[in-house]
Structure formats: structure tokens, C-alpha cells
Scaffold this motif. Structure first.
Motif, PDB file in Angstrom:
ATOM      1  N   GLY B 144       0.862  -1.141   0.041  1.00 23.42           N
ATOM      2  CA  GLY B 144      -0.053  -0.088   0.168  1.00 23.42           C
ATOM      3  C   GLY B 144       0.714   1.080  -0.189  1.00 23.42           C
ATOM      4  O   GLY B 144       2.287   1.218   0.164  1.00 23.42           O
ATOM      5  N   TYR B 145       0.183   2.432  -0.008  1.00 24.66           N
ATOM      6  CA  TYR B 145       1.132   3.749  -0.328  1.00 24.66           C
ATOM      7  C   TYR B 145       1.813   3.831   1.042  1.00 24.66           C
ATOM      8  O   TYR B 145       1.511   3.396   2.115  1.00 24.66           O
ATOM      9  CB  TYR B 145       0.270   4.803  -0.491  1.00 24.66           C
ATOM     10  CG  TYR B 145      -0.824   5.260   0.569  1.00 24.66           C
ATOM     11  CD1 TYR B 145      -2.371   4.565   0.277  1.00 24.66           C
ATOM     12  CD2 TYR B 145      -0.628   5.743   1.666  1.00 24.66           C
ATOM     13  CE1 TYR B 145      -3.061   4.811   1.472  1.00 24.66           C
ATOM     14  CE2 TYR B 145      -1.497   6.193   2.667  1.00 24.66           C
ATOM     15  CZ  TYR B 145      -2.977   5.681   2.417  1.00 24.66           C
ATOM     16  OH  TYR B 145      -3.667   6.067   3.468  1.00 24.66           O
ATOM     17  N   LEU B 146       2.931   4.413   0.872  1.00 21.38           N
ATOM     18  CA  LEU B 146       3.700   4.986   2.029  1.00 21.38           C
ATOM     19  C   LEU B 146       3.364   6.179   2.650  1.00 21.38           C
ATOM     20  O   LEU B 146       3.366   7.065   1.903  1.00 21.38           O
ATOM     21  CB  LEU B 146       5.176   5.158   1.807  1.00 21.38           C
ATOM     22  CG  LEU B 146       6.272   4.724   2.701  1.00 21.38           C
ATOM     23  CD1 LEU B 146       6.493   3.322   2.730  1.00 21.38           C
ATOM     24  CD2 LEU B 146       7.373   5.530   2.379  1.00 21.38           C
ATOM     25  N   SER B 147       2.901   6.102   3.916  1.00 18.79           N
ATOM     26  CA  SER B 147       2.173   7.308   4.459  1.00 18.79           C
ATOM     27  C   SER B 147       3.233   8.124   5.320  1.00 18.79           C
ATOM     28  O   SER B 147       3.237   9.444   5.459  1.00 18.79           O
ATOM     29  CB  SER B 147       1.131   7.205   5.343  1.00 18.79           C
ATOM     30  OG  SER B 147       1.461   5.967   6.294  1.00 18.79           O
ATOM     31  N   CYS B 148       4.162   7.540   5.751  1.00 19.02           N
ATOM     32  CA  CYS B 148       5.338   8.070   6.802  1.00 19.02           C
ATOM     33  C   CYS B 148       6.587   7.365   6.794  1.00 19.02           C
ATOM     34  O   CYS B 148       6.301   5.853   6.829  1.00 19.02           O
ATOM     35  CB  CYS B 148       4.630   8.346   8.201  1.00 19.02           C
ATOM     36  SG  CYS B 148       5.772   9.471   9.113  1.00 19.02           S
ATOM     37  N   CYS B 149       7.536   8.089   7.205  1.00 20.17           N
ATOM     38  CA  CYS B 149       8.708   7.168   7.406  1.00 20.17           C
ATOM     39  C   CYS B 149       9.701   8.202   8.407  1.00 20.17           C
ATOM     40  O   CYS B 149       9.815   9.192   8.371  1.00 20.17           O
ATOM     41  CB  CYS B 149       9.586   6.981   6.186  1.00 20.17           C
ATOM     42  SG  CYS B 149       9.882   8.304   5.228  1.00 20.17           S
ATOM     43  N   ARG B 150      10.412   7.498   9.215  1.00 17.39           N
ATOM     44  CA  ARG B 150      11.220   8.035  10.214  1.00 17.39           C
ATOM     45  C   ARG B 150      12.441   6.903  10.391  1.00 17.39           C
ATOM     46  O   ARG B 150      12.534   5.904  10.600  1.00 17.39           O
ATOM     47  CB  ARG B 150      10.385   8.160  11.538  1.00 17.39           C
ATOM     48  CG  ARG B 150       9.470   9.283  11.566  1.00 17.39           C
ATOM     49  CD  ARG B 150       9.961  10.770  11.395  1.00 17.39           C
ATOM     50  NE  ARG B 150       8.935  11.636  11.227  1.00 17.39           N
ATOM     51  CZ  ARG B 150       8.796  12.401  10.284  1.00 17.39           C
ATOM     52  NH1 ARG B 150       9.338  11.907   9.107  1.00 17.39           N
ATOM     53  NH2 ARG B 150       7.748  13.192  10.053  1.00 17.39           N
ATOM     54  N   PHE B 151      13.623   7.622  10.410  1.00 18.23           N
ATOM     55  CA  PHE B 151      15.043   7.122  10.435  1.00 18.23           C
ATOM     56  C   PHE B 151      14.974   6.814  12.018  1.00 18.23           C
ATOM     57  O   PHE B 151      14.766   7.810  12.730  1.00 18.23           O
ATOM     58  CB  PHE B 151      16.169   7.826   9.965  1.00 18.23           C
ATOM     59  CG  PHE B 151      16.329   8.097   8.465  1.00 18.23           C
ATOM     60  CD1 PHE B 151      15.726   9.075   8.087  1.00 18.23           C
ATOM     61  CD2 PHE B 151      17.043   7.074   7.945  1.00 18.23           C
ATOM     62  CE1 PHE B 151      15.767   9.106   6.493  1.00 18.23           C
ATOM     63  CE2 PHE B 151      17.290   7.203   6.814  1.00 18.23           C
ATOM     64  CZ  PHE B 151      16.668   8.129   5.667  1.00 18.23           C
ATOM     65  N   ILE B 152      15.567   5.789  12.228  1.00 14.98           N
ATOM     66  CA  ILE B 152      16.370   5.446  13.708  1.00 14.98           C
ATOM     67  C   ILE B 152      17.640   5.711  13.645  1.00 14.98           C
ATOM     68  O   ILE B 152      18.263   6.354  14.707  1.00 14.98           O
ATOM     69  CB  ILE B 152      15.992   4.059  14.177  1.00 14.98           C
ATOM     70  CG1 ILE B 152      14.646   3.704  14.211  1.00 14.98           C
ATOM     71  CG2 ILE B 152      16.700   3.811  15.848  1.00 14.98           C
ATOM     72  CD1 ILE B 152      14.330   2.390  14.758  1.00 14.98           C
ATOM     73  N   SER B 153      18.273   5.288  12.604  1.00 14.79           N
ATOM     74  CA  SER B 153      20.031   5.880  12.538  1.00 14.79           C
ATOM     75  C   SER B 153      20.080   5.667  11.110  1.00 14.79           C
ATOM     76  O   SER B 153      19.131   5.416  10.277  1.00 14.79           O
ATOM     77  CB  SER B 153      20.739   4.747  13.366  1.00 14.79           C
ATOM     78  OG  SER B 153      20.485   3.421  12.598  1.00 14.79           O
TER      79      SER B 153
END
Lengths: 467, 340
Positions: B144-153
Motif C-alpha cells: 500500500g502507499y507509504l504514509s510516513c517514514c522515520r529514521f532510527i539511525s
């Protein structure tokens, strides 16, 4: 996305609330007592009644809402862009000019909120009318769309042509002034709902979200079994009293209030206002002398100290004096395993074992036997979290023992005393001496820019940046 | 059918017991607890910088940890890294797919990521050897579509998707490490805990979930919203989750009390929340709404203390049109002109 405001099958709900607000403004503008003064405008040889100038609109907005000119211009712009007011001269240019240019109110029949979304059929009729009236003088893009529509809704094409002819016939029986007005209104409507290529579509369709999630997950016995298991686990968890939790938030906010730039401002000055980045420079990762607020924060929580590179350095110095620096070294090494590259995990775990855990290791760390056994077992198959338990043990050891003593030590006290409290810079006496910042041109616009810049002189508002 | 009915009844009864257990620890209200604290004065926000250059709707933006750089993603198919102080563009990265919905800046400042209707998360290396910004990885597995992404490192990133799951990726190998499944609606946003051990996600099933990154399991689920949860964030001390929803409210869920403690709502606000960010001390909450407003809430008194109407600058083609407060976090720096 507004609650309880479903429009035409639930589409575009997010923008409905804005349209309602704009419509309120429009209605207020047309109020017989407090509304705008209308006059007749001359357009070539015809006189158009009930028109106003761009300047009138802005003046009225300023007076009614007690706002500044910039904001009135912006608000008026929005009214034009969404089709509530349309320009009589240069109808394709949907801009609010703060001068004598004539504008008119769009009839509620053509308001965006009432006739949305615009249908293909209506558009086809409109283009057909234009085609018949001006005999093949549609604009290029209109011609393309017209032929596309002809293919797409070919089955109702007779209806389209018939409707177009009927509407044209009906309009011929109107007075010329009325006819022009209606044409303008219709054109304005279609400029918004089917903008020419290159012009931004104000009514663009946001992503549709199919919210019928109940059909996605089958509610069978497997589902309920997993729900039961999750719920059993959840029931067993320890819950803290809400009074304690709320107290926690209040204490945290109070403790950090002086450190919060929105609440307290920042020294020497707010970079966004003064354009001076000293505040950030003074607080960058490694500086010769840290600021007082920063050193104070180290005493708030152990994690504050550990997550600050300078704090860690200071703490390390202290631990070395106490001959327990291996703890911090170990903790740091574990962090590198947790957040570092997967390919290096095996190598790093081995290093950590050799240096910190093996019997007789150079920097042996004191871990309880249970955790040690578990860790040694885990090392046989090293993974990113294999050191977690040991790291946690050492973390708490430092937190309970070394950390409080560090805060009482001379080393910390001296640091606090030496720490810088920046002077607040005085606001400059000559505000216009502030440097103008030139933004680099957008790479996508290299060629178009030159042509546009000529037309745009004087319309760029100030924020210290322009092309 | 008898068995399933029994299971359903058991599940219901357990849920009721949980509700009762939560009620049992409700020994204080916000009004009582916050009665003694001083009131925050009205907060005025002003535009300090305007970043011009995008040609179409800007769907997302994210600040870098140095407070100066930020990245924005627009449906004109570009990812732009801005120096927000000088308003210069540091990088303009053309995207393969213009239907981008989210972007993220790595804490190290070396990488940026974006994704959208292409169902993929693309990672770009800003500090490449020859100075060019290139695609480093394309993380594809979501349906499905990518709604959010966040780096941890620099080596790990978490993504949330319209396929109702979140995934933890190993950037180096480009593979998925853990799939966090459990939501029953599109996952709309996520936020990583300050200690990097947990993350929270908000979804179209009206709930927010707290996930254990290491175990791959859902630790807690928070319900109470009456519509999609669009925005989510941690209270600065990591003990609470703040959510923003289409039901026009924001809620604070305490992790230790395992329930909602505060709701931020006002009868005059009728449109959904699209993004939010707490101030550094946690005293203020900035929330962006569908009607182009940013409302500032006093988090401890649950009262509105400020409002800002986002501006559209002329001319539109060269201007920055911001999708209603998709960048509330950014607006606290761009519009307010203060840190964080």
C-alpha cells in the motif's frame, strides 16, 4: 475530512469548511448595509452593473476584519482563486489587483460548494457552446479536451449538442449586458474547475481513503483468539494512577520551561528574528564552553547527560577519576552495536566480549551472574540486541551510583560556574541594515524564470527572500 | 458457530475488564492536577521565512536535528533540502515517482528518505563522494502507499503504509527486518520514542499503537478517537503519546496509566487535525488543521492559546503552497520563528 460534513458522496470534505468560511465573507460583502459599495463598470461599450474594484475589496476586508493590507490581499486572492469573485478584464488571470480593475461576485449557482464536482457532461456542454458560438475558436487545450470528451462520452453526444444549442438560444433572448455577465460567470467557473494546463488546480483531489476497514480483516475465530490473548496480556499490566502521571507532565514542563525557546525566548537572540545564528553555534555539539542552560539540563535526567556529546565527555572524565570509566565505554560500545551497520555486528560483539566481558578482560564490567550468563549465551548467535540486558544493567548502575555523585562533584560544579550565559543582543537600531537573503533559483525553472521575473516585479512579498 | 460466538463474548468481556482497570486508576482529572499552575499568555506567531521553489502541493516536510536544514517533498516530483535560515536550496532531488506523501531527514544529516503512492521508501545519500545526490536504496515490500517514514539511525528506518502495517528496514541490505501488523486501517503516521526502543503509529482504525521495536509486538493500543488518526507524536519525556485525528480533536494518552488523560478540543473547531508537534518543554502543542489554521494549545490546561492562519503567497507558481499544516512541526520553526 471534516466531521459531519459530507459533500456529494463524501468527496473533498476537507475543503468544504474553508468554502463555508469564504461564503460567509462573500455574503457579508454583499450585505446591503455593511457590505461593499457597488458601482457600474464600463467594459468596452457595455455597462456592467454591480461591480467593484480590486481596491474596494481590499479596503472593505481591512475595515471589516481589522487586518493589515498584506493579509487582506491574501484573503482577497483566495476568494478570486476559488471562484467567488472574478475579474472582468483579463478573466483568465485569477489575481486580485489592488487597483481600479473591475471584479464581480460569482452567482451562488456557480459556487464551488454547490456545484462540485463539476461533471464531464457539463464541461462538454460548455465547450460545445463555445465552439458553436465562436466557430472553432476554442483555445488549443480546449480543443484537445473537447475531442477527448467527444470520444469518452460519445454515447450522449447528441444530448450535449442539443443542450448547448438550447442554452445558446435561451441566452440570445437576454439583454446583452446580462448575457455577457452570464458568459463571464460561466467562464470563471470553468477556469477554476478545469484549469488550463500549467495553472494549479485549486480543487485538486486528495487521496481517497477507503475506510471500510472492517472488511479487510476477517472476523473469524483466529482473529478473536489473538484478540483474547492480547487482551489477557494487557489486563495483567501495571497501571499507574492518573494523578501521578499528570503530576509527571506538570513537573516536566515546569522543569524545562526556561529551556523552551517558545516559552522563554532564547539568548543571545532568536535566529529567526535577528538572522543571527549565534544561538545555534553556541549550542552545537562540541563547543569550547557550553551554555549554562545546557549544563543545567545534565542534572535533570541521566539520559540528558548521556545523549549530549559534551556531557558524556565530562562524565567520562569524572569516571576516570573514580576508576569506573569502563562502564561508560561499555555502554557506548553497546549503543554502537544497536544502531550501527548490520554487517559489523558480529565483529563489534566480539570486540565487546574481549574488552569488557571475558574473564581477565582489560576493562571488565561488573554484571550480575544471571545477566552475564544470558549474555554469554546470546553471544554465540550475535544480533543487534544481544547486549541489551547487560547494557541496561550497567546503565542503571551508573544512574544510581556514579551519576548522583557526579552532580555533587567539583567537576560538575565548576562546569556549571564556567558555563556561558549569553548576553542578549540589542536589537539593531537600523532595521533596514539587515542582510537581504537571496534564495538560489529553483532548478526546475531556470528558463521560465527570466520571463516571469519581469512580470513579477513588485509582487514578491517580503520575507527576506526572492529569486 | 457456537465456538466463535463464545470467543467473541470472551474477547468483549476482557475488553470490558480492561476498561474497568483503566477507570480504577483514574483518581484525578486534569483540571484538578493543573489547577495550581500559571496560565500561559497568548502566543503570537509570525511568518519569519518563506521557502519558495516548489511548483505543486507540498505534502510533507521534516527538520534536520541541527534546526537549520529541512527537507520538503512536493508532488511536482522534487525533494528539496533547504537551509531555512538563508532560504537557499541545498539540494533539489528529482524523484522517480511524483506521488510522494512523506519525507524524512536522518538524525545524522547524511540521508533523506521519501515515499508515497509508489509503495516504496527511497533513501538518498546527501553526502555522496562526488557531491551528487543519488538513490541509495529502494525499500519495496509494502502493498500500500507509504504514509510516513522515520529514521532510527543511518542503518535503520521505520515506515508506515496504507496496507495497515509498519516495517522496520535494514537500510544496508535493503531488506525488511520486522513487520508490525495489527492495525485494521491504513497507517497514517508514526513517531519514534526518544530512547529508540519503541515507536507509535496512528491509523485509520481510529487507534494508536505502541510497538516494541525489538520484540516486533504491539505493547499497547489506545482507542477513543472517533475518526482516522492522522498525526502522532511523543510527549518530550517519552511517557505519553499525543494524537491528532479527523474527529477534530487531539488526545494525550499516558503510557503508564494506559489510557487517555487529556483531550484537546473546542466546539468551534470542526475540521480534522493533519499534523502536530509539542514544544520542547511539553507545555505547548502546535497542531495543524484542515482549514489552514495552526492552533496552539496549552497542553496542561487543555486551552487554546494561539492561532495562526497559514499564508499563501503570491504568485502561486513560484510560491510555496502548503497543504494545510502538513508541516506543523515545521511551522513552529518557520512560522513562529523560534527553536523547535
Amino acid at each position: 475530512m471534516t466531521i459531519n460534513t459530507l459533500a456529494k458522496g463524501g468527496l473533498h470534505r476537507e475543503q468544504m469548511s474553508c468554502f463555508r468560511k469564504m461564503e460567509k465573507v462573500i455574503v457579508a460583502m454583499q450585505d446591503p448595509d455593511m457590505g461593499m459599495k457597488m458601482r457600474n463598470q464600463r467594459l468596452l461599450i457595455t455597462v456592467i452593473p454591480h461591480a467593484m474594484t480590486g481596491q474596494d475589496v481590499i479596503t472593505w476586508l481591512i475595515q471589516k476584519y481589522h487586518i493589515c493590507e498584506e493579509e487582506a490581499l491574501h484573503l482577497g486572492e483566495m476568494l478570486v482563486r476559488y471562484g467567488y469573485i472574478y475579474p472582468l478584464k483579463e478573466p483568465r488571470c485569477l489575481v486580485l489587483r489592488p487597483d481600479e480593475s473591475p471584479y464581480r461576485f460569482q452567482t451562488p449557482y456557480f459556487w464551488t460548494s454547490t456545484r462540485w464536482p463539476a461533471t464531464e457532461l457539463d464541461y462538454a456542454i460548455h465547450l460545445a457552446k463555445k465552439n458553436i458560438r465562436k466557430q472553432g475558436e476554442l483555445m488549443e487545450y480546449e480543443k484537445e479536451r473537447y475531442s477527448l470528451l467527444h470520444k469518452r462520452i460519445n454515447h450522449t453526444w447528441d444530448f450535449v449538442v442539443m443542450q448547448a444549442r438550447e442554452q445558446l438560444r435561451a441566452s440570445k433572448q437576454r439583454r446583452k449586458a446580462d448575457r455577457i455577465v452570464l458568459e463571464c460567470q460561466e467562464q470563471a467557473y470553468w477556469l477554476i474547475n478545469r484549469p488550463p494546463p500549467g495553472v494549479q488546480n485549486m480543487l485538486d483531489w486528495a487521496l481517497e481513503r477507503p475506510n471500510n476497514f472492517s472488511t479487510r480483516v476477517p472476523l473469524n475465530s483466529d482473529y478473536y483468539k489473538s484478540e483474547i490473548e492480547t487482551s489477557r496480556r494487557a489486563l495483567g499490566r501495571n497501571r499507574v494512577k492518573s494523578s501521578i502521571c499528570l503530576e509527571g507532565f506538570i513537573k516536566y514542563s515546569e522543569q524545562y520551561q526556561n529551556h523552551d525557546p517558545i516559552m522563554q525566548g532564547c539568548l543571545p537572540s532568536n535566529p529567526w528574528i535577528s538572522d543571527d545564528i549565534a544561538y545555534w553555534t553556541m549550542n552545537s555539539e562540541i563547543v569550547p564552553v557550553p551554555t549554562r542552560l545546557r549544563v543545567e539540563r545534565w542534572s535533570f535526567r541521566f539520559m540528558e547527560l548521556l545523549s549530549d556529546a559534551m556531557g558524556r565527555r565530562e562524565f567520562m572524565t569524572y569516571l576516570e577519576k573514580e576508576f569506573s570509566a569502563e562502564n561508560l565505554h561499555f555502554w557506548q560500545a553497546c549503543e554502537e552495536i544497536r544502531h550501527g551497520e548490520s554487517s559489523k555486528i558480529v565483529e563489534k560483539v566480539e570486540d565487546v566480549y574481549k574488552n569488557f566481558l571475558a574473564p581477565g578482560a582489560a576493562r571488565w564490567v561488573n554484571i550480575d551472574s544471571k545477566t552475564m550468563d544470558k549474555t554469554l549465551e546470546g553471544i554465540k548467535r550475535p544480533h543487534r540486541f544481544v547486549m541489551d540486558d547487560a547494557q541496561m544493567h550497567i546503565y542503571f548502575l551508573m544512574k544510581k551510583d556514579s551519576y548522583p555523585r557526579y552532580l555533587k562533584s567539583d567537576l560538575y560544579k565548576n562546569m556549571l560556574a564556567k558555563a556561558v550565559v549569553p548576553q542578549e543582543t540589542k536589537k539593531s537600531v537600523f532595521p533596514f541594515m539587515r542582510r537581504q537573503r537571496h534564495s538560489s533559483p529553483s532548478p526546475a525553472q531556470a528558463s521560465a524564470q527570466a520571463a516571469e521575473e519581469d512580470g513579477r516585479a513588485g509582487t514578491n512579498s517580503a520575507a527576506g527572500s526572492h529569486f | 458457530m457456537g465456538e466463535m460466538e463464545q470467543l467473541r463474548k470472551e474477547a468483549e468481556s476482557l475488553k470490558d475488564q480492561i476498561t474497568a482497570a483503566r477507570k480504577a486508576v483514574q483518581d484525578s482529572t486534569l483540571q484538578e492536577a493543573a489547577a495550581g499552575i500559571t496560565v500561559v499568555g497568548r502566543i503570537q506567531m509570525k511568518t519569519r521565512k518563506t521557502l519558495r521553489g516548489h511548483l505543486a502541493k507540498i505534502y510533507a516536510m521534516h527538520w534536520s536535528t541541527d534546526s537549520k536544514l529541512c527537507v520538503s517533498a512536493s508532488q511536482d516530483g522534487k525533494l528539496i533540502v533547504w537551509d531555512s535560515v538563508t532560504t537557499n536550496k541545498v539540494n533539489a532531488i528529482p524523484l522517480k515517482s511524483s506521488w510522494v506523501m512523506t519525507c524524512a531527514y536522518a538524525p545524522s544529516g547524511n540521508l533523506v528518505a521519501c515515499g508515497g503512492l509508489d509503495n516504496m521508501c527511497s533513501i538518498y545519500n546527501l553526502k555522496g563522494k562526488d557531491g551528487n545526490v543519488k538513490v541509495m536504496r529502494e525499500l519495496a515490500a509494502h502493498t500500500g502507499y507509504l504514509s510516513c517514514c522515520r529514521f532510527i539511525s543511518d542503518t535503520e528506518i521505520i515506515t508506515s503504509s496504507g496496507d495497515c502495517t509498519c516495517i522496520l528496514w535494514d537500510i544496508e541490505t535493503g531488506t525488511q527486518k520486522t513487520v508490525f501488523a495489527g492495525h485494521q486501517g491504513d497507517c497514517m503516521s508514526l513517531a519514534v520514542a526518544p530512547d529508540f526502543k519503541f515507536f507509535i503509529s496512528g491509523a485509520c482504525d481510529f487507534t494508536a499503537k505502541l510497538w516494541d521495536i525489538r520484540e516486533g509486538t504491539c505493547r499497547q493500543t489506545f482507542g477513543g478517537h472517533e475518526s482516522d488518526v492522522n498525526a502522532i507524536g511523543f510527549f518530550p519525556n517519552g511517557n505519553a503519546v499525543i494524537t491528532g485525528s479527523d474527529d477534530a480533536t487531539c488526545k494525550l494518552f499516558d503510557l503508564r496509566a494506559d489510557q487517555e488523560l487529556i483531550t484537546y478540543q473546542d466546539s468551534s473547531i470542526m475540521c480534522g487535525v493533519t499534523s502536530l508537534a509539542p514544544s520542547m518543554s511539553g507545555r505547548l502543542l502546535l497542531a495543524g488543521y484542515d482549514d489552514f489554521n495552526v492552533n496552539i494549545w496549552d497542553m496542561l490546561k487543555a486551552e487554546r492559546v494561539g492561532k495562526y492562519m497559514w499564508k499563501l503567497y503570491i504568485p502561486l507558481e513560484n510560491g510555496r503552497k502548503v497543504d494545510p499544516a502538513e508541516d506543523s512541526e515545521g511551522s513552529s520553526r518557520v512560522a513562529v520563528g523560534t527553536e523547535h
